[in-house]
Write a protein that holds these residues in place. Structure first.
Motif: not given
Length: 252
Positions: A72, A76, A103, A134
């Protein structure tokens, strides 16, 4: 084998089974604590191990089934909790859990080393938001981590999808098939052209051009077409790993 247990009868060159034989077979399986029905598709080794009369590996799914490699960038979240990945690391999630990740952007990466060392590719991170967006980063997969499972997962999501693959015919072809492609991540054109030299660059192109040329020639996506035009003119490619030190600029 069944004849040695008194199940079945020989008829010329064949073995025949009557209703009573199936009753005997069921009792034999139950006596030896083996299943009398096939295990369900996707049964785990723990499910199979419940039957002491057979191996836990029989009819069960490999342990790597339903395993998606993810990491990530940005904030997120899963059920409101932040998901973080340390540099050089990644997490393995089931598709059901990964599907609940919040996301704004997906990023699919072809090779495992590049996926793990994404922070070493600042031009890629910069192109997709520099950590402010994200981003759920996905490893495309290999022989041990199903490419098909990852493809199905991406198809079920809705976010725009950036792709970072090898700059070769196979990489371009696979990128063109990713749903909702938002970015085709390729280094600055001038820097890339200087790197399309040498035996390795030529072999990368030659290895997959026969399989992908007709598809790429007919691809209507302008980003794919532009990259393919450069690649075809030079008859050379570049592996992801060779792009690590590219300048922080996005070409396509």
């Amino acid at each position: 084998m069944s004849l040695s247990y008194g199940i079945g009868s020989i008829y010329t060159r064949h073995v025949g089974y009557l209703d009573d034989d199936f009753v005997k077979a069921r009792r034999l399986l139950e006596r030896h604590r083996a299943p009398v029905e096939r295990l369900e598709v996707g049964a785990s080794r723990a499910d199979a191990a419940a039957y002491a009369g057979m191996s836990e590996k029989f009819q069960s799914a490999p342990p790597s089934t339903d395993s998606l490699c993810v990491r990530f960038l940005g904030d997120c979240r899963l059920n409101g909790q932040p998901m973080q990945t340390a540099p050089g690391c990644y997490q393995v999630l089931t598709a059901e859990v990964a599907q609940r990740i919040q996301a704004e952007q997906l990023l699919v990466i072809e090779n495992l080393e590049t996926f793990r060392q994404l922070e070493s590719y600042p031009w890629v991170v910069d192109a997709i938001g520099g950590g402010e967006t994200q981003v759920m980063v996905l490893y495309r997969g290999d022989r041990d981590r199903s490419v098909g499972e990852m493809s199905d997962f991406i198809a079920r999501r809705s976010e725009p999808t950036a792709v970072f693959f090898d700059f070769d015919p196979a990489g371009l072809g696979m990128a063109a098939k990713v749903p909702r492609m938002s970015h085709l991540l390729v280094p600055d054109r001038g820097w890339l052209e200087m790197g399309l030299e040498g035996a390795r660059a030529v072999s990368l192109y030659a290895a997959s051009v026969g399989q992908w040329q007709s598809f790429l020639d007919g691809c209507a996506d302008e980003r794919i077409a532009s990259a393919w035009s450069l690649m075809k003119s030079r008859r050379a490619g570049m592996a992801q790993e060779g792009m690590r030190d590219a300048p922080i600029r996005q070409c396509y």
